[in-house]
Design a protein around this motif. Sequence first.
Motif, PDB file in Angstrom:
ATOM      1  N   CYS A  25      29.607  65.874  40.873  1.00 50.26           N
ATOM      2  CA  CYS A  25      29.203  65.753  39.462  1.00 50.26           C
ATOM      3  C   CYS A  25      27.541  65.936  39.147  1.00 50.26           C
ATOM      4  CB  CYS A  25      29.792  64.676  38.688  1.00 50.26           C
ATOM      5  SG  CYS A  25      29.055  63.089  39.286  1.00 50.26           S
ATOM      6  N   VAL A  26      27.367  65.850  38.225  1.00 53.24           N
ATOM      7  CA  VAL A  26      25.787  66.166  37.821  1.00 53.24           C
ATOM      8  C   VAL A  26      25.047  65.005  38.538  1.00 53.24           C
ATOM      9  CG1 VAL A  26      24.015  66.120  36.047  1.00 53.24           C
ATOM     10  CG2 VAL A  26      26.181  67.323  35.783  1.00 53.24           C
ATOM     11  N   GLY A  27      25.582  63.574  38.097  1.00 51.05           N
ATOM     12  CA  GLY A  27      24.815  62.286  38.642  1.00 51.05           C
ATOM     13  C   GLY A  27      24.750  62.336  40.138  1.00 51.05           C
ATOM     14  N   THR A  28      25.752  62.752  40.913  1.00 49.56           N
ATOM     15  CA  THR A  28      25.945  62.630  42.262  1.00 49.56           C
ATOM     16  C   THR A  28      24.915  63.708  42.799  1.00 49.56           C
ATOM     17  OG1 THR A  28      28.012  61.675  42.232  1.00 49.56           O
ATOM     18  CG2 THR A  28      27.348  62.769  44.270  1.00 49.56           C
ATOM     19  N   CYS A  29      25.031  65.135  42.004  1.00 51.28           N
ATOM     20  CA  CYS A  29      23.921  65.924  42.649  1.00 51.28           C
ATOM     21  C   CYS A  29      22.497  65.325  42.640  1.00 51.28           C
ATOM     22  CB  CYS A  29      24.268  67.129  41.687  1.00 51.28           C
ATOM     23  SG  CYS A  29      23.107  68.429  41.797  1.00 51.28           S
ATOM     24  N   LEU A  30      22.169  64.797  41.479  1.00 53.81           N
ATOM     25  CA  LEU A  30      20.785  64.183  41.454  1.00 53.81           C
ATOM     26  C   LEU A  30      20.656  63.205  42.548  1.00 53.81           C
ATOM     27  CD1 LEU A  30      18.033  63.643  39.989  1.00 53.81           C
ATOM     28  CD2 LEU A  30      19.120  62.495  38.610  1.00 53.81           C
ATOM     29  N   ILE A  31      21.465  62.462  42.819  1.00 49.52           N
ATOM     30  CA  ILE A  31      21.412  61.090  43.845  1.00 49.52           C
ATOM     31  C   ILE A  31      21.385  62.056  45.234  1.00 49.52           C
ATOM     32  CG2 ILE A  31      22.766  59.673  45.068  1.00 49.52           C
ATOM     33  CD1 ILE A  31      23.925  58.694  42.434  1.00 49.52           C
ATOM     34  N   ARG A  53      27.283  52.764  44.037  1.00 49.99           N
ATOM     35  CA  ARG A  53      28.099  53.509  44.996  1.00 49.99           C
ATOM     36  C   ARG A  53      27.693  54.660  45.919  1.00 49.99           C
ATOM     37  NH1 ARG A  53      32.531  55.464  42.152  1.00 49.99           N
ATOM     38  NH2 ARG A  53      31.583  55.039  39.974  1.00 49.99           N
ATOM     39  N   SER A  54      26.239  54.817  46.024  1.00 55.92           N
ATOM     40  CA  SER A  54      25.727  55.993  46.680  1.00 55.92           C
ATOM     41  C   SER A  54      24.867  55.351  47.868  1.00 55.92           C
ATOM     42  CB  SER A  54      24.688  56.711  45.801  1.00 55.92           C
ATOM     43  OG  SER A  54      23.489  55.930  45.730  1.00 55.92           O
ATOM     44  N   ALA A  55      24.047  56.166  48.767  1.00 54.50           N
ATOM     45  CA  ALA A  55      23.338  55.757  49.753  1.00 54.50           C
ATOM     46  C   ALA A  55      22.011  55.326  49.293  1.00 54.50           C
ATOM     47  CB  ALA A  55      23.325  56.934  50.700  1.00 54.50           C
ATOM     48  N   LEU A  56      21.635  55.421  48.116  1.00 51.27           N
ATOM     49  CA  LEU A  56      20.338  54.881  47.509  1.00 51.27           C
ATOM     50  C   LEU A  56      20.707  53.301  46.913  1.00 51.27           C
ATOM     51  CD1 LEU A  56      19.223  57.691  45.155  1.00 51.27           C
ATOM     52  CD2 LEU A  56      18.651  57.255  47.591  1.00 51.27           C
ATOM     53  N   ASP A  97      30.100  46.817  34.436  1.00 52.00           N
ATOM     54  CA  ASP A  97      29.312  45.884  35.211  1.00 52.00           C
ATOM     55  C   ASP A  97      29.210  46.570  36.627  1.00 52.00           C
ATOM     56  OD1 ASP A  97      28.280  43.843  35.683  1.00 52.00           O
ATOM     57  OD2 ASP A  97      29.836  42.386  36.005  1.00 52.00           O
ATOM     58  N   GLY A  98      28.383  45.828  37.169  1.00 49.35           N
ATOM     59  CA  GLY A  98      27.789  46.210  38.408  1.00 49.35           C
ATOM     60  C   GLY A  98      26.792  45.292  39.251  1.00 49.35           C
ATOM     61  N   PRO A  99      26.299  45.218  40.228  1.00 50.21           N
ATOM     62  CA  PRO A  99      25.192  44.429  41.026  1.00 50.21           C
ATOM     63  C   PRO A  99      23.908  44.685  40.085  1.00 50.21           C
ATOM     64  CG  PRO A  99      25.716  46.141  42.319  1.00 50.21           C
ATOM     65  CD  PRO A  99      26.761  46.217  41.388  1.00 50.21           C
ATOM     66  N   PHE A 100      23.679  45.822  39.370  1.00 46.92           N
ATOM     67  CA  PHE A 100      22.464  46.222  38.976  1.00 46.92           C
ATOM     68  C   PHE A 100      22.223  45.277  37.387  1.00 46.92           C
ATOM     69  CE2 PHE A 100      25.723  49.409  38.430  1.00 46.92           C
ATOM     70  CZ  PHE A 100      26.228  49.407  37.123  1.00 46.92           C
ATOM     71  N   ASN A 101      23.412  44.585  37.169  1.00 42.65           N
ATOM     72  CA  ASN A 101      23.240  43.814  35.945  1.00 42.65           C
ATOM     73  C   ASN A 101      22.901  42.363  36.205  1.00 42.65           C
ATOM     74  OD1 ASN A 101      23.863  45.612  34.122  1.00 42.65           O
ATOM     75  ND2 ASN A 101      26.322  45.089  34.087  1.00 42.65           N
TER      76      ASN A 101
END
Lengths: 550, 550
Positions: free
Chosen positions: A5-11, A39-42, B471-475
Motif C-alpha cells: 500500500c502507499v504507506g508501506t511503499c513509503l516505509i 509493524r515495520s522495520a523502522l 492504539d499502539g506503542p506510539f501513544n
Amino acid sequence: MKKTCVGTCLINELHRRGVRHVFGIPGDYILGFYDLLARSALQHVGTTSEGTAGFAADAYARVRGLGAACVTYCVGGFNLMNATAEAYAEKSPLVIISGAPGIKEREKDPLLHHRVREFTTQKEIFEKITVASVLLDDPETAPAQIRRVLNAAETHKRPVYIELPRDMTLREVRPVSTATGSDHPSSDRGALAEALSESLEMINQSRHPVILADVEMHRFGLQHALVTLAEKTNIPVAATFLGKSVFSEVHPLYLGVYEGALGHEEVREAVEDSDCLLMLGCFLTDINMGIGTSKLDLGNTLYATSEKIMVRHHRYDGILLEDFIHGLLRARLRKRPMPDILHPNHNGTLPFQASRRITTQRLFALINDRLQDDTVVIADVGDSLFGAVDLKIHRRTEFFSPAYYTSMGFGVPAALGAQLARPALRPLVLVGDGAFQMTGMELSTIAHRKLNPIVIVLDNQGYGTERFIQDGPFNDIPRWAYHEVTKVFGAGKGFAVCTEGDFVQAFQAAEAERHQFSLINVLLEKTDRSTAMDRFAKRLSRNAKTPKTR
Amino acid sequence: MKKTCVGTCLINELHRRGVRHVFGIPGDYILGFYDLLARSALQHVGTTSEGTAGFAADAYARVRGLGAACVTYCVGGFNLMNATAEAYAEKSPLVIISGAPGIKEREKDPLLHHRVREFTTQKEIFEKITVASVLLDDPETAPAQIRRVLNAAETHKRPVYIELPRDMTLREVRPVSTATGSDHPSSDRGALAEALSESLEMINQSRHPVILADVEMHRFGLQHALVTLAEKTNIPVAATFLGKSVFSEVHPLYLGVYEGALGHEEVREAVEDSDCLLMLGCFLTDINMGIGTSKLDLGNTLYATSEKIMVRHHRYDGILLEDFIHGLLRARLRKRPMPDILHPNHNGTLPFQASRRITTQRLFALINDRLQDDTVVIADVGDSLFGAVDLKIHRRTEFFSPAYYTSMGFGVPAALGAQLARPALRPLVLVGDGAFQMTGMELSTIAHRKLNPIVIVLDNQGYGTERFIQDGPFNDIPRWAYHEVTKVFGAGKGFAVCTEGDFVQAFQAAEAERHQFSLINVLLEKTDRSTAMDRFAKRLSRNAKTPKTR
C-alpha cells in the motif's frame, strides 16, 4: 512481487535508503501510517514536541545521509518549520512526512479540525523551504512520486515534504521494481574535462595551494576523498566554521578553522595568502567568512560546490561536485614536500587549579583535554559554538552545529538523533542556558532510550551573545537548576559546578555513567565569555548598529 | 508633534490599541527594537521559546483584543508558525513582529546567518496564514502601513505580520495624526435593512427560537449585546464548544453546550428542534458540529458571522456582524414567557469519597464544585477539553481553549498571556501529560512573574484521545514527575495525587497559594477517560478508519 500500500511503499523506500528511525508525534490524520510504522522495520521515536523531532531528524540526516520526521496535519507540520528551514539552509536531507485529511473528506470543503485556510496551505508553505514536495493523492503515481521526492533529498541534500492524506495510506499500489540509477544525474563530460584541466594547471603551478573545506564535503560523502587529495599532494587543509571537523583536526596537514580576521592569525594568513585556494563545498555565509572580515581573492580561487564550479572568475555549470573531486584525485597533481604547520596552543597555558572559579575559556580547555575518539561534539549556538572552535576533534565529522542558520535549541535534540543514527558515538553537548530552556527537556526521550550523552549547560544567566551586541533586561532569563531535571525524569545524573575541580570531578563521573545521560550545569559569571565569542560579538555588534537619522 | 522613528511608531500604535505586553525572545536582527521596547510603556515578556510566546500572545489577544509577539528573523519567526496558524483558524488578532536583515545589507544578496532561501521567503510564508502583512522598508510609508496592518487585525480578528529590517528601526518618520475612524468599514445600508426586516419577521413568527452562540460574539465584543438580546426576548441560548462561556453558564436562559449527537440530549433537542435557530458568530467546524452528527435545517436558520449573513437559504454580503446584532437589539422583537429549561446534573451523583482512586470524570466533578468567580478555565486539548465541557463557567468568557485548531501545548503559555492581559483573573489550566511535555516548562516565566495559576496535569501516560482511535506503542510517552518541575525553577508548589481526598487537599492548598503557581499532577489510569471523551473519540475513530482496498 508482494502487493503493498502507499504507506508501506513509503516505509520501504525510506528503509532501502538507510533510514531506521522516524521521529515525531502521532495525531489522528497520521495514525494509520503510525500503525504501519509500528509493524515495520523502522522504529518510531516519540519526542516531546514536533520541533525537537525536527532537530533530531536533521541531526540523524547529517550523520546517516537521510532522516525523517513524521507528524500530523498543521498542528504538527507547522511546528516543524524551523527545523526544516535549518535543514534547507545547511543542506541536510530531511524528509518531512505529514498526515492530512483524506482526499474524500475534502470534497465539501469542511472546517475539519487542524485546518487553517485552504487544505493546500500547508503544502504551499513547505514548498518554499524544501527542494521537492508531493501530495500523495493518487495510488497509481504514488510509488514514482515518493521516489522522485526522496531522490531530490539525496541529490540536493536538502529537505523534502510528503503529504499523506489519511484515506490514501492503505490504498493498494502496484509493485514497483527496486532498481534505481536511471534517474541519477550525471556531469557534462566536456565541461568536467575542461574544468579539471584548468584546475590541474592552476594547482600545479601554484606555490602555496591551500584547501578550505566546508560542510558539503561531508554531505556528499567526500571526506575520504578529501583526505586522499590532501595526502596525495601534501596541500594543507583549513575548515570553515560550519565545516569544522570535516577533516580530522589531529591530521598533520590540518591548519585550523578559518574565520577571516576573527579567527587565528596563522590560519588567516595561510588561507588569504595562498596563491591557489581550493574552496571545496563551501558556503560563503557571513559566519564562515568572519562577518565580513575575510579577504579572499577570486583570481586565486578554485571554488567547487554542488551548485557550481568556479575557476578564478569564470563559472562552469552541469558538473557534479563528486565528479570534480574524484577527477582531481585521478589528475596528475604533483606531490609537494610536507608543509611546516604551526599549531599554537589556543586554549591558554593556565594550569589546572581545582579551587579556581570556572570560566568559559577554561571550561573549553578542560573539555579539550578530555575528548575521546568516540566523542561527537554537538554545539548549540552562542558561546557553545564560538568557544568550541578550538576544541580539537579527533576524527572526521564528529562536530555538529547549526553554524550558519544558528537556531537556538538544536543541541539536545540533535544528540538524540546523532546517537540513534550511530550508536558507537557518544555525544558531548554544549548548550547555553537560553537554548536549553527551549528544547532541553528532550532529555526525556534520551533518558527513556537509555542513551548516554554528556550535556554541558553553560549557564551565564541569559542570552550571552546578545549582551555584547546590545544589552538590556530582555537578555536576562530566569535561572533554572538545570541539573534538577533528572528529578522530573527520574533518570540521569545531574551536577552543578562552580570551580575547575568540581567540573573535572563531574566530568569524570559523567564519563563513567555509561547507561544514562549526565548533565553538568556550569555556573558562569554573567559577563564571562570565550575570547572567540568576544571577537564575534564585537563584529556582529557593528553590523547591528544602525544610524539614527537619514 | 514630536518627531519619532519607525520602531517607536509601531510601539505607539500598539499601545494606543490597548497592548501593554509584548511576548518573545530577542535576537540580533531585532535587538534595536527591543532596546526601544525596554524604554517604552510596553513591557517585554521573555518566554522560554518563540512557540510559547506565540501561544501567550494569542491568549492575550483573545482576552484583550490585540496581542503581540516579537522575535528575530527565521529562527524566531518560523517557531511562531503554529501559534499564528491557530490564531488564523480561531480568529485571534495576533500581531507578529519579526526583525530582519537591513535593506542595505540585502543588496549583494549575501548569505547572512538565519537566512533560508530568499530574503523574502519568511514574509511570503506568513502571507499565507495572516490577513495582512508588510515589510517596513520605507520610513515615508511606514506609519500608514503599520496602521493598515493593525486595522486589518482588529477588523478581521486574525493574525498579521510586520517585518522590520534592522536598519529601518531608528529611521525617522513624519509625525502622523492619531485620529482613526475614516478607514473603519461600514455596512451596506440597504442590505442591512432588508436582512433585519426578514430576520425580525422570522424570529417573531417562530414558536421555539433558540440562539446558538459561538466565539465570534466574543471576538467582536458582542457578549453584552448577546445577553441583552436573550433577556429582551427570553430566547434561550446554547453555545458551541469553541464558544463555550461566551454566555454565562449560570444564566437562567442558558441551555448548555451543543455538540450534535455527541453532546447532551436536552441541548441537542432544543437546538435541532427549533423552528428558528439564530446561529450567531458560528464556525461550522467538525468539532462544533459534533463530528458530523449535527442535524441542522438551513431552512429554519438565521446564520450571522463576520463573513456573511444567511437568512434561510439566501445570503447577504456587506453587512457587519456588529451592525446586524445591534440592529436586532433595536428591532421590535417580541418578548416571550420565560422558558422552562432543564439542567440535569451531568457531573454524576457519586458522593465524594476521600480514599477512592481518582478518575477523570470525578476530577471534573470536583473541579466544578470549586470554580470561583475569578477563575478563568484554560483547557488544552484531549480530555482536558472534552471533559471540561460540563464545567459550569460563572461569568462570560472565562473559558479558553483551541477547540477548533486543537493544537497541543496551548494551555500553560495561554495562562501566562491571559493573566497578564487581565490580572484580576486566576487561571485554572487543564492540561494532558503529552501537551505539558510540549510547552509546560513555560511555567518558568509564570514563576518569574509571580503569577498564580493552578495547573492540573491529567497524567494518563500518553496520548489518550488517540488510544481510542488507533492504539499502539506510539501513544505511550515517558512518565514525568510533573510536580517536580518546581525544583527546576526553585518556585511553585507541586502536588502528586491519586485519590479524591488527595486532590481536594491539594486544590485547597493551591487556592491558598496566592503568590506563585501550583501544579497538581493527577495520576490517572492509562485507559481512564471522561464520558464526553468517550463519545468524541469513538466518532473521530470512525472517520480515521479507511478501507484497505480500492
